[in-house]
Design a protein around this motif. Structure first.
Motif, short mmCIF file in Angstrom:
data_model
loop_
_atom_site.label_atom_id
_atom_site.label_comp_id
_atom_site.label_asym_id
_atom_site.label_seq_id
_atom_site.Cartn_x
_atom_site.Cartn_y
_atom_site.Cartn_z
N GLU A 197 -28.27 2.96 -23.95
CA GLU A 197 -29.26 3.06 -22.78
C GLU A 197 -28.41 4.20 -21.86
O GLU A 197 -27.40 4.39 -21.93
CB GLU A 197 -29.20 1.86 -21.94
N ASP A 198 -29.25 4.85 -21.20
CA ASP A 198 -28.90 5.87 -20.32
C ASP A 198 -27.70 5.57 -19.54
O ASP A 198 -26.70 6.45 -19.34
CB ASP A 198 -30.08 6.73 -19.68
N TRP A 199 -27.63 4.34 -18.90
CA TRP A 199 -26.65 4.14 -17.75
C TRP A 199 -25.32 4.03 -18.55
O TRP A 199 -24.45 4.32 -17.88
CB TRP A 199 -26.96 2.78 -17.32
N GLU A 200 -25.41 3.71 -19.89
CA GLU A 200 -24.21 3.45 -20.65
C GLU A 200 -23.34 4.79 -20.76
O GLU A 200 -22.00 5.14 -20.72
CB GLU A 200 -24.40 3.05 -22.05
N LYS A 201 -24.16 5.93 -20.52
CA LYS A 201 -23.36 7.23 -20.83
C LYS A 201 -22.84 7.84 -19.43
O LYS A 201 -22.07 8.62 -19.56
CB LYS A 201 -24.53 8.36 -21.48
N ASN A 202 -23.20 7.25 -18.50
CA ASN A 202 -22.89 7.64 -16.87
C ASN A 202 -21.40 6.87 -16.93
O ASN A 202 -20.87 5.83 -17.58
CB ASN A 202 -23.66 7.09 -15.85
N ALA A 203 -20.50 7.35 -16.02
CA ALA A 203 -19.33 6.72 -15.55
C ALA A 203 -19.47 5.23 -15.52
O ALA A 203 -20.29 5.00 -14.50
CB ALA A 203 -18.53 7.50 -14.55
N HIS A 204 -18.80 4.33 -16.05
CA HIS A 204 -18.83 2.95 -15.65
C HIS A 204 -17.59 2.18 -16.28
O HIS A 204 -16.97 2.94 -17.17
CB HIS A 204 -20.01 2.29 -16.40
N PRO A 205 -16.82 1.20 -15.55
CA PRO A 205 -15.90 0.37 -16.06
C PRO A 205 -16.23 -0.30 -17.38
O PRO A 205 -17.47 -0.61 -17.43
CB PRO A 205 -15.47 -0.45 -14.87
N ALA A 206 -15.29 -0.54 -17.87
CA ALA A 206 -15.54 -1.76 -19.09
C ALA A 206 -16.32 -3.24 -18.43
O ALA A 206 -15.57 -3.52 -17.42
CB ALA A 206 -14.27 -1.95 -19.97
N ARG A 243 -17.42 11.12 -27.95
CA ARG A 243 -16.41 11.68 -27.08
C ARG A 243 -16.45 11.01 -25.59
O ARG A 243 -17.39 11.06 -25.00
CB ARG A 243 -16.58 13.12 -26.75
N PHE A 244 -15.35 10.34 -25.38
CA PHE A 244 -15.08 9.73 -24.15
C PHE A 244 -14.47 10.61 -23.07
O PHE A 244 -13.57 11.62 -23.51
CB PHE A 244 -14.31 8.53 -24.22
N LYS A 245 -14.67 10.46 -21.87
CA LYS A 245 -14.30 11.12 -20.71
C LYS A 245 -13.62 10.24 -19.72
O LYS A 245 -14.60 9.31 -19.34
CB LYS A 245 -15.42 12.16 -20.17
N VAL A 246 -12.51 10.70 -19.19
CA VAL A 246 -11.83 9.51 -18.13
C VAL A 246 -11.87 10.61 -16.66
O VAL A 246 -12.46 11.71 -16.70
CB VAL A 246 -10.51 9.35 -18.58
N SER A 247 -11.39 9.87 -15.91
CA SER A 247 -11.48 10.49 -14.51
C SER A 247 -10.88 11.74 -14.04
O SER A 247 -11.35 12.51 -13.38
CB SER A 247 -10.65 9.45 -13.47
#
Length: 158
Positions: free
Chosen positions: A79-88, A102-106
């Motif tokens: 879902e689109d929200w999953e691609k936005n920044a979110h904590p586990a 590809r994962f992106k961190v802070s």
């Protein structure tokens, strides 16, 4: 044998199966002997910094070590929200079966997860991480949550 099959077989036999068969009479649990092994699976762990930002570390998970888990599920939807920044949402292994992510961190750093590399999501606070598919139209994966307080078995590279 394809790497996808090896990854699924590894997790089902080494992590899930022993936990699912640990119950004895009256709901009590028996101890499961931990196997000794020199094998390892590549892994990347998402973690929180002291200030709540997210970072990652590379390492591995030893093979044939039993993790404290009781369930798992698969997913091939995003879902689109999953691609936005979110904590586990919980401490969990995420085992990619198909796709390159590809994962992106802070701090803007990125890393690639592909089949055969285990993601350990432990960034439970703050902004978290984001991700995008790379040369993939779908992401097939298993989610394997760890029990509260359980050892994640992760060994960081030095």
């Amino acid at each position: 044998m394809k790497i996808i099959s090896k990854t699924v077989l590894f997790f089902c036999l080494a992590f899930i199966a022993p936990s699912l068969h640990a119950k004895e009479n009256h709901g009590s649990f028996k101890s499961v002997k931990v196997e000794e092994s020199e094998g390892k699976m590549p892994a990347i762990r998402l973690i929180n910094n002291a200030d709540g930002t997210c970072t990652f570390e590379k390492g591995y998970i030893p093979t044939l070590k039993h993790a404290s888990t009781t369930t798992f599920w698969s997913s091939n939807k995003t879902e689109d929200w999953e691609k936005n920044a979110h904590p586990a949402p919980r401490r969990q292994y995420v085992v990619t079966l198909k796709g390159n992510i590809r994962f992106k961190v802070s701090d803007g750093s990125t890393f690639l997860i592909k089949p055969g590399v285990i993601l350990l999501a432990e960034d439970l606070k703050g902004k978290g991480h984001s991700w995008e598919m790379v040369h993939s139209k779908s992401w097939e994966r298993l989610y394997i949550p760890l029990q509260d307080g359980a050892d994640d078995l992760f060994v960081a590279d030095h």
